[in-house]
Design a protein around this motif. Sequence first.
Motif, PDB file in Angstrom:
ATOM      1  N   ILE A 181       2.140  -4.715   8.373  1.00  0.00           N
ATOM      2  CA  ILE A 181       1.033  -4.533   9.316  1.00  0.00           C
ATOM      3  C   ILE A 181       0.159  -5.775   9.220  1.00  0.00           C
ATOM      4  O   ILE A 181      -0.408  -6.069   8.170  1.00  0.00           O
ATOM      5  CB  ILE A 181       0.219  -3.276   8.969  1.00  0.00           C
ATOM      6  CG1 ILE A 181       1.093  -2.026   9.127  1.00  0.00           C
ATOM      7  CG2 ILE A 181      -1.038  -3.176   9.843  1.00  0.00           C
ATOM      8  CD1 ILE A 181       0.439  -0.753   8.620  1.00  0.00           C
TER       9      ILE A 181
ATOM     10  N   ALA B  56       0.852  -1.194   0.000  1.00  0.00           N
ATOM     11  CA  ALA B  56       0.000   0.000   0.000  1.00  0.00           C
ATOM     12  C   ALA B  56       0.883   1.237   0.000  1.00  0.00           C
ATOM     13  O   ALA B  56       1.676   1.442   0.915  1.00  0.00           O
ATOM     14  CB  ALA B  56      -0.915  -0.003   1.216  1.00  0.00           C
TER      15      ALA B  56
ATOM     16  N   VAL C 116      -0.082  -6.166   5.289  1.00  0.00           N
ATOM     17  CA  VAL C 116       0.047  -4.989   4.427  1.00  0.00           C
ATOM     18  C   VAL C 116       1.417  -4.368   4.665  1.00  0.00           C
ATOM     19  O   VAL C 116       1.766  -4.057   5.805  1.00  0.00           O
ATOM     20  CB  VAL C 116      -1.045  -3.942   4.726  1.00  0.00           C
ATOM     21  CG1 VAL C 116      -0.869  -2.719   3.837  1.00  0.00           C
ATOM     22  CG2 VAL C 116      -2.428  -4.547   4.554  1.00  0.00           C
TER      23      VAL C 116
ATOM     24  N   PRO D 242       3.442  -1.095   4.117  1.00  0.00           N
ATOM     25  CA  PRO D 242       3.311   0.306   3.689  1.00  0.00           C
ATOM     26  C   PRO D 242       4.519   0.712   2.851  1.00  0.00           C
ATOM     27  O   PRO D 242       5.640   0.263   3.104  1.00  0.00           O
ATOM     28  CB  PRO D 242       3.263   1.075   5.007  1.00  0.00           C
ATOM     29  CG  PRO D 242       4.007   0.200   5.972  1.00  0.00           C
ATOM     30  CD  PRO D 242       3.737  -1.209   5.559  1.00  0.00           C
TER      31      PRO D 242
ATOM     32  N   THR E 285      -7.263   1.027   7.890  1.00  0.00           N
ATOM     33  CA  THR E 285      -6.865   1.998   6.866  1.00  0.00           C
ATOM     34  C   THR E 285      -6.100   3.160   7.475  1.00  0.00           C
ATOM     35  O   THR E 285      -5.065   3.592   6.930  1.00  0.00           O
ATOM     36  CB  THR E 285      -8.108   2.528   6.129  1.00  0.00           C
ATOM     37  OG1 THR E 285      -8.803   1.434   5.528  1.00  0.00           O
ATOM     38  CG2 THR E 285      -7.707   3.519   5.046  1.00  0.00           C
TER      39      THR E 285
ATOM     40  N   ALA F  68      -8.176  -2.011   3.399  1.00  0.00           N
ATOM     41  CA  ALA F  68      -8.455  -2.766   4.623  1.00  0.00           C
ATOM     42  C   ALA F  68      -9.390  -3.931   4.330  1.00  0.00           C
ATOM     43  O   ALA F  68      -9.244  -5.022   4.899  1.00  0.00           O
ATOM     44  CB  ALA F  68      -9.060  -1.851   5.681  1.00  0.00           C
TER      45      ALA F  68
ATOM     46  N   GLU G 272      -4.358   3.148  10.191  1.00  0.00           N
ATOM     47  CA  GLU G 272      -3.046   2.649  10.618  1.00  0.00           C
ATOM     48  C   GLU G 272      -2.094   2.560   9.425  1.00  0.00           C
ATOM     49  O   GLU G 272      -0.919   2.931   9.515  1.00  0.00           O
ATOM     50  CB  GLU G 272      -3.208   1.270  11.268  1.00  0.00           C
ATOM     51  CG  GLU G 272      -1.905   0.675  11.785  1.00  0.00           C
ATOM     52  CD  GLU G 272      -2.104  -0.677  12.457  1.00  0.00           C
ATOM     53  OE1 GLU G 272      -1.093  -1.304  12.822  1.00  0.00           O
ATOM     54  OE2 GLU G 272      -3.265  -1.113  12.616  1.00  0.00           O
ATOM     55  N   ILE G 273      -2.606   2.097   8.307  1.00  0.00           N
ATOM     56  CA  ILE G 273      -1.791   1.982   7.099  1.00  0.00           C
ATOM     57  C   ILE G 273      -1.353   3.362   6.622  1.00  0.00           C
ATOM     58  O   ILE G 273      -0.179   3.578   6.288  1.00  0.00           O
ATOM     59  CB  ILE G 273      -2.585   1.265   5.987  1.00  0.00           C
ATOM     60  CG1 ILE G 273      -2.818  -0.199   6.363  1.00  0.00           C
ATOM     61  CG2 ILE G 273      -1.848   1.367   4.642  1.00  0.00           C
ATOM     62  CD1 ILE G 273      -3.814  -0.905   5.469  1.00  0.00           C
TER      63      ILE G 273
END
Length: 221
Positions: free
Chosen positions: A176, A36, A144, A146, A195, A134, A197-198
């Motif tokens: 994550i 992401a 995920v 980042p 989302t 998410a 958090e990402i």
Amino acid sequence: MYHVLHAVVPPLAKAVWRPTVHGLEHVPSSGGVILASNHLSFADSMIIPIVAPRPVVFLAKSDYFTGTGVRGVLQRGWFEGLGMLPVDRDDSRAAIASLETALEVLGRGGAFGIYPEGTRSRDGRLYRGRTGVAHLALTAGVPVVPVGLVGTEHLQPVGARFPTMARVTVSFGAPIHVAGRFEGVPSGRARREVTDEIMAAIGELSGQQPAGVYNERPAEA
């Protein structure tokens, strides 16, 4: 054909642009994973697959795969060599089809690239993430990673037809993990929390100022 093209296109592009890369150890060597990233340029979908330690699938407009003549063949070969898959953005079901395609990629243990902002940032700020990322992570049960991009807006500025030379940095952050963390949490709340958090992790990597709002696609002229 993909394996032949992928063996040639990314190394060639990496030799030309020579991006600075951090955190490759954070990208799992196997298994489904979402990368992401922030989104500054059309070239982002080329840079990430070029530097990633494993193939990464991004979605691209189907128009890029249907050209004719020598240019059409070369363009199709370039995008296929980077592992991109065509999607018809004019189709009313494009968003649903995109999620289905992503889940297929993740289900077979692939890496899928996505921009939670939805469209490119034209002012350099980091916009609020949309919860599709998410949804994919929670549905597929995959981590995920980042990604923070810096400088790609100079590599291919908005409106430019071809990439140029520019200093680019790509930073991969720690994965994550979401599997098992949100049992009993309402799905909407879980997607929003994941989302956010990402996006916070992406912001740490890219150093961008948060916009605090969603980024809307510019109206067609």
